[in-house]
Design a protein around this motif. Structure first.
Motif, PDB file in Angstrom:
ATOM      1  N   TYR A  65      58.784  39.056 -15.937  1.00  0.00           N
ATOM      2  CA  TYR A  65      59.749  39.763 -15.111  1.00  0.00           C
ATOM      3  C   TYR A  65      61.058  39.536 -15.158  1.00  0.00           C
ATOM      4  O   TYR A  65      61.460  38.451 -15.817  1.00  0.00           O
ATOM      5  CB  TYR A  65      59.089  39.326 -13.636  1.00  0.00           C
ATOM      6  CG  TYR A  65      57.949  40.138 -13.067  1.00  0.00           C
ATOM      7  CD1 TYR A  65      56.684  39.080 -13.401  1.00  0.00           C
ATOM      8  CD2 TYR A  65      57.738  41.134 -12.291  1.00  0.00           C
ATOM      9  CE1 TYR A  65      55.489  39.688 -12.726  1.00  0.00           C
ATOM     10  CE2 TYR A  65      56.670  41.455 -12.038  1.00  0.00           C
ATOM     11  CZ  TYR A  65      55.546  40.636 -12.264  1.00  0.00           C
ATOM     12  OH  TYR A  65      54.338  41.284 -11.754  1.00  0.00           O
ATOM     13  N   GLU A  66      61.889  40.348 -14.721  1.00  0.00           N
ATOM     14  CA  GLU A  66      63.437  40.083 -14.628  1.00  0.00           C
ATOM     15  C   GLU A  66      63.874  39.299 -13.744  1.00  0.00           C
ATOM     16  O   GLU A  66      63.016  39.025 -12.653  1.00  0.00           O
ATOM     17  CB  GLU A  66      64.032  41.199 -14.392  1.00  0.00           C
ATOM     18  CG  GLU A  66      63.832  42.320 -15.635  1.00  0.00           C
ATOM     19  CD  GLU A  66      64.840  43.731 -15.377  1.00  0.00           C
ATOM     20  OE1 GLU A  66      65.559  43.878 -14.504  1.00  0.00           O
ATOM     21  OE2 GLU A  66      64.951  44.584 -16.356  1.00  0.00           O
ATOM     22  N   THR A  67      64.772  38.326 -13.918  1.00  0.00           N
ATOM     23  CA  THR A  67      65.367  37.558 -12.819  1.00  0.00           C
ATOM     24  C   THR A  67      66.043  38.093 -11.919  1.00  0.00           C
ATOM     25  O   THR A  67      66.979  39.126 -12.046  1.00  0.00           O
ATOM     26  CB  THR A  67      66.119  36.381 -13.447  1.00  0.00           C
ATOM     27  OG1 THR A  67      65.481  35.733 -14.567  1.00  0.00           O
ATOM     28  CG2 THR A  67      66.690  35.424 -12.585  1.00  0.00           C
ATOM     29  N   PRO A  68      65.660  37.961 -10.486  1.00  0.00           N
ATOM     30  CA  PRO A  68      66.311  38.649  -9.275  1.00  0.00           C
ATOM     31  C   PRO A  68      67.949  38.562  -9.721  1.00  0.00           C
ATOM     32  O   PRO A  68      68.458  37.519  -9.896  1.00  0.00           O
ATOM     33  CB  PRO A  68      65.786  38.178  -8.044  1.00  0.00           C
ATOM     34  CG  PRO A  68      64.738  37.497  -8.625  1.00  0.00           C
ATOM     35  CD  PRO A  68      64.730  37.158 -10.136  1.00  0.00           C
ATOM     36  N   THR A  69      68.591  39.531  -9.145  1.00  0.00           N
ATOM     37  CA  THR A  69      70.066  39.230  -9.009  1.00  0.00           C
ATOM     38  C   THR A  69      70.515  38.022  -7.954  1.00  0.00           C
ATOM     39  O   THR A  69      70.055  37.757  -7.053  1.00  0.00           O
ATOM     40  CB  THR A  69      70.789  40.325  -8.448  1.00  0.00           C
ATOM     41  OG1 THR A  69      70.240  41.530  -9.259  1.00  0.00           O
ATOM     42  CG2 THR A  69      72.264  40.541  -8.654  1.00  0.00           C
ATOM     43  N   ILE A  72      70.525  37.270  -3.838  1.00  0.00           N
ATOM     44  CA  ILE A  72      69.338  38.168  -3.157  1.00  0.00           C
ATOM     45  C   ILE A  72      68.153  37.357  -3.403  1.00  0.00           C
ATOM     46  O   ILE A  72      67.602  37.437  -4.306  1.00  0.00           O
ATOM     47  CB  ILE A  72      69.432  39.640  -3.885  1.00  0.00           C
ATOM     48  CG1 ILE A  72      70.867  40.379  -3.807  1.00  0.00           C
ATOM     49  CG2 ILE A  72      68.439  40.304  -3.121  1.00  0.00           C
ATOM     50  CD1 ILE A  72      70.739  41.669  -4.442  1.00  0.00           C
ATOM     51  N   SER A  73      67.785  36.690  -2.383  1.00  0.00           N
ATOM     52  CA  SER A  73      66.673  35.876  -2.659  1.00  0.00           C
ATOM     53  C   SER A  73      65.238  36.663  -2.280  1.00  0.00           C
ATOM     54  O   SER A  73      64.306  36.468  -3.048  1.00  0.00           O
ATOM     55  CB  SER A  73      66.470  34.764  -1.306  1.00  0.00           C
ATOM     56  OG  SER A  73      66.527  35.440  -0.160  1.00  0.00           O
ATOM     57  N   ASN A  74      65.368  37.602  -1.617  1.00  0.00           N
ATOM     58  CA  ASN A  74      64.278  38.554  -1.343  1.00  0.00           C
ATOM     59  C   ASN A  74      64.052  39.917  -2.140  1.00  0.00           C
ATOM     60  O   ASN A  74      63.347  40.824  -2.021  1.00  0.00           O
ATOM     61  CB  ASN A  74      64.054  38.732   0.031  1.00  0.00           C
ATOM     62  CG  ASN A  74      65.036  39.777   0.562  1.00  0.00           C
ATOM     63  OD1 ASN A  74      66.219  39.633  -0.061  1.00  0.00           O
ATOM     64  ND2 ASN A  74      64.996  40.073   1.767  1.00  0.00           N
ATOM     65  N   ALA A  75      64.883  40.056  -3.352  1.00  0.00           N
ATOM     66  CA  ALA A  75      64.919  41.229  -4.052  1.00  0.00           C
ATOM     67  C   ALA A  75      63.525  41.343  -4.874  1.00  0.00           C
ATOM     68  O   ALA A  75      62.896  40.235  -5.207  1.00  0.00           O
ATOM     69  CB  ALA A  75      65.892  40.954  -5.125  1.00  0.00           C
ATOM     70  N   ARG A  76      63.129  42.477  -4.876  1.00  0.00           N
ATOM     71  CA  ARG A  76      61.924  42.943  -5.635  1.00  0.00           C
ATOM     72  C   ARG A  76      62.032  42.526  -7.126  1.00  0.00           C
ATOM     73  O   ARG A  76      62.902  43.171  -7.688  1.00  0.00           O
ATOM     74  CB  ARG A  76      61.460  44.415  -5.239  1.00  0.00           C
ATOM     75  CG  ARG A  76      60.188  44.664  -5.827  1.00  0.00           C
ATOM     76  CD  ARG A  76      59.868  46.147  -5.637  1.00  0.00           C
ATOM     77  NE  ARG A  76      61.036  46.858  -6.336  1.00  0.00           N
ATOM     78  CZ  ARG A  76      61.001  48.277  -6.127  1.00  0.00           C
ATOM     79  NH1 ARG A  76      60.517  48.612  -5.036  1.00  0.00           N
ATOM     80  NH2 ARG A  76      61.923  48.809  -6.759  1.00  0.00           N
ATOM     81  N   ARG A  77      60.932  41.896  -7.499  1.00  0.00           N
ATOM     82  CA  ARG A  77      61.062  41.660  -8.941  1.00  0.00           C
ATOM     83  C   ARG A  77      60.658  42.918  -9.811  1.00  0.00           C
ATOM     84  O   ARG A  77      59.607  43.409  -9.512  1.00  0.00           O
ATOM     85  CB  ARG A  77      60.321  40.357  -9.420  1.00  0.00           C
ATOM     86  CG  ARG A  77      60.535  39.293  -8.909  1.00  0.00           C
ATOM     87  CD  ARG A  77      59.796  38.004  -9.407  1.00  0.00           C
ATOM     88  NE  ARG A  77      58.274  38.263  -9.190  1.00  0.00           N
ATOM     89  CZ  ARG A  77      57.285  37.336  -9.723  1.00  0.00           C
ATOM     90  NH1 ARG A  77      57.732  36.424 -10.577  1.00  0.00           N
ATOM     91  NH2 ARG A  77      56.125  37.700  -9.605  1.00  0.00           N
ATOM     92  N   GLU A  78      61.327  43.179 -10.926  1.00  0.00           N
ATOM     93  CA  GLU A  78      61.077  44.291 -11.727  1.00  0.00           C
ATOM     94  C   GLU A  78      60.626  43.833 -13.104  1.00  0.00           C
ATOM     95  O   GLU A  78      60.946  42.759 -13.627  1.00  0.00           O
ATOM     96  CB  GLU A  78      62.156  45.337 -11.794  1.00  0.00           C
ATOM     97  CG  GLU A  78      62.795  45.858 -10.540  1.00  0.00           C
ATOM     98  CD  GLU A  78      63.893  46.798 -11.144  1.00  0.00           C
ATOM     99  OE1 GLU A  78      64.829  46.657 -11.945  1.00  0.00           O
ATOM    100  OE2 GLU A  78      64.090  47.768  -9.998  1.00  0.00           O
ATOM    101  N   ILE A  79      59.632  44.347 -13.385  1.00  0.00           N
ATOM    102  CA  ILE A  79      59.117  44.145 -14.892  1.00  0.00           C
ATOM    103  C   ILE A  79      59.699  44.411 -15.948  1.00  0.00           C
ATOM    104  O   ILE A  79      60.627  45.184 -16.020  1.00  0.00           O
ATOM    105  CB  ILE A  79      57.731  45.116 -15.011  1.00  0.00           C
ATOM    106  CG1 ILE A  79      56.721  44.608 -13.876  1.00  0.00           C
ATOM    107  CG2 ILE A  79      57.106  44.641 -16.394  1.00  0.00           C
ATOM    108  CD1 ILE A  79      55.473  45.341 -14.090  1.00  0.00           C
TER     109      ILE A  79
END
Length: 618
Positions: A65-69, A72-79
């Protein structure tokens, strides 16, 4: 000091991943890579066996997974990277149905997988969920990292209600993905056309669902999808049988022409005209006849003597919004001599451009450009299809726009260098096209804006010093402003800003920049890394295509009010036919344009000397 080869391998792999993806692209650190490899890398004193190799494959990561920005703690993780099985598992996730992920996957999965592999993984996911729905026949391995894994503890002897609910939702997700792929995406025919194994496997799977599913809605959807897949399977079977039959006496295979040589868009594609002999009566009765226009036989009997390439109507220059079936005429080509007779018109025999204002020309060129844009499908912009060997079959509309850009730029230069124009008239023609470019900018038609500016910036036009001196200062300032918008500085930053500001309004992007950006993503990022699909690359390509084709959502002819909307544009049949006619007849090759520019400079020099003599200075 000796370095452990296992530690060195772990450090090198971590460094390689960090170098290729950056520090924020992977959630796996160097320590994680080391601990991973420590469990799968076998030293020399522990020989590798078949069982150990299978254990290594199970313990390798299947998703990154990519590291969230930051912030933004609750950002959705993207593959970022994943195996095909984990991507299919994401498609059928019971907790979140991501339509953007679904669209991105179905658009780009052919770049890294086949339709058969996708169907096989989706069937495995569906059957795994069905096993969870039936506790007596559960055979799922909780430690498996592939697509069959669900959230079940290994010590459980029975499946709780929540797990059964999640499995039920996953089944519905899988059917939803199948329904969108088969009935709504528009990709199903191209995906299954050349994949016989995928056709049969998908057909049998849908037939099994129709017979065994206890949910009535799934049964109904399976019957509808079976009908679509059955038609594709039947058409593929008929085509395979026809290809096995001889079409000519010489038993030569079918030679399909390029889409750019088919003439009008509504014409039925004819077979190649290179066949040595007509078919025999027995063969002709077995082969279906293809409808052809009455002018084809004439064009075959009397080939064109010129060597200039012809522009096929409906392929390179586009078709008008009106019904052309009632006003069809044969394709026009550029003539190289003044002795051409009939429908072929040379530059010297034609008259300079007149009878249309700059605003009218900009509006009709915009509508012609929009019509061509509306024909582009997203798949044409994936996998660099416009550069492949079968580019005329895989991306005909993209190639048509690329050819149209060069043709329009050459047409602008050819109109300015018309042999019947004098210096003052050429200056008026330059001012006319500056007005056309400015009107295209106001219409947010950036593709035609770049075409006209490219034609005005051509070297053969820029060397007309006397003609440019006849323009007013205001006209020169406006042209400099247009050149600034089309400037290459900072990767066309001015254009990109202007295009972004036009969001929500009818707009047409500069198409050569669309292909440039997508080609850059294709070349800069690998499709597969360490056995995983680089889905980050697929996501960037998908977003670039969606932004480029957003012009298909808001049309210039629409009367719907969206924000600040100007009046809808109206197609003018006569003006569009005149513009296409001049594009096909007036445009000259670059060598001829330089010759005309040289003659124009010589003519201007003679007129300047004569004016000095008449004034008594010589």
């Amino acid at each position: 000091m000796d370095v452990n080869p296992n530690e060195k391998l772990a450090r090198d792999m971590a460094h390689e991943v960090g170098r290729k993806h950056g520090d924020n692209d992977s959630i796996m650190s160097t320590g994680q890579w080391s601990s991973l490899l420590a469990s799968v890398v076998v030293t020399e004193d522990r020989p590798r066996t078949k069982g150990s190799i299978e254990t290594e494959k199970k313990k390798l990561p299947s998703v990154i997974y990519e590291t969230p920005t930051r912030g933004i703690s609750n950002a959705r993780r993207e593959i970022s990277h994943a195996s095909l099985g984990r991507l299919v598992a994401k498609l059928t996730d019971a907790h979140h149905y991501d339509t953007e992920f679904r669209d991105c996957f179905l658009l780009t999965y052919r770049c890294h997988s086949t339709a058969y592999e996708f169907v096989k993984k989706l069937i495995k996911r569906y059957k795994a969920a069905m096993k969870l729905m039936n506790p007596s026949s559960i055979e799922c391995d909780p430690s498996n990292a592939e697509e069959e894994r669900f959230s079940i503890a290994s010590s459980e002897t029975a499946i709780d209600v929540n797990t059964q609910a999640e499995a039920n939702i996953s089944i519905m997700r899988a059917m939803s993905v199948l329904k969108f792929w088969i009935r709504e995406s528009g990709y199903i025919e191209s995906d299954l056309s050349d994949d016989r194994k995928a056709q049969k496997k998908l057909f049998l799977f849908l037939e099994e669902i129709r017979k065994t599913s206890p949910i009535p809605s799934i049964v109904r959807h399976a019957e509808t999808m079976l009908h679509v897949v059955g038609k594709i399977l039947k058409a593929s079977t008929i085509l395979r049988q026809q290809l096995k039959q001889p079409l000519f006496d010489g038993s030569q295979p079918r030679d399909m022409p390029s889409p750019l040589d088919l003439g009008n868009d509504d014409d039925i594609p004819a077979l190649s005209r290179s066949a040595p002999a007509p078919a025999s009566p027995a063969t002709a009765s077995a082969v279906p006849k293809l409808a052809r226009s009455s002018s084809d036989s004439k064009k075959e009997a009397k080939p064109t003597a010129t060597s200039a390439p012809a522009l096929a109507r409906g392929q390179t220059t586009g078709s008008s919004h009106v019904d052309e079936a009632k006003h069809s005429f044969a394709p026009l080509v550029r003539s190289q001599s003044d002795s051409t007779k009939g429908k072929y018109v040379s530059v010297s025999r034609s008259e300079p451009l007149s009878g249309i204002t700059a605003l009218e020309a900009a509006e009709q060129l915009t509508l012609l450009e929009e019509y061509r844009y509306l024909r582009i499908t997203p798949r044409e912009l994936t996998n660099k299809n416009w550069t492949s060997v079968n580019k005329h079959m895989d991306a005909p509309n993209v190639l048509a726009l690329i050819e149209l850009f060069d043709a329009r730029a050459g047409w602008v230069s050819s109109e300015i260098l018309h042999p019947k124009l004098q210096a003052k008239q050429r200056a008026k023609m330059i001012a006319f096209f500056i007005d056309v470019a400015e009107a295209c900018h106001q219409l947010h038609n950036f593709n035609t804006l770049f075409e006209v500016v490219t034609g005005l910036k051509a070297p053969c036009i820029q060397q007309l010093k006397t003609t440019w001196d006849l323009l007013t200062q205001a006209q020169n300032d406006r042209f400099e402003c247009l050149k600034n918008i089309c400037s290459q500085d900072n990767n066309y930053a001015n254009y990109r800003q202007a295009f972004a500001l036009a969001e929500g309004q009818p707009r047409l992007p500069a198409f050569f920049l669309v292909t440039k950006d997508i080609f850059g993503y294709e070349e800069a990022m690998p499709t597969m890394e360490h056995g995983l699909v680089c889905f980050q690359k697929c996501r960037k390509i998908h977003r670039a295509i969606v932004e480029a084709l957003s012009c298909q959502n808001v049309k210039y002819t629409s009367t719907t009010s969206v924000g600040r909307r100007r009046k809808p544009l109206t197609p003018e049949k006569n003006q569009q036919m005149m513009l296409r006619h001049r594009l096909e007849t007036i445009r000259k090759p670059s060598a001829e344009l330089f010759r005309l520019a040289k003659n124009a400079n010589r003519q201007e020099n003679v007129l300047f000397v004569n004016s000095l003599a008449d004034a008594g200075f010589m």
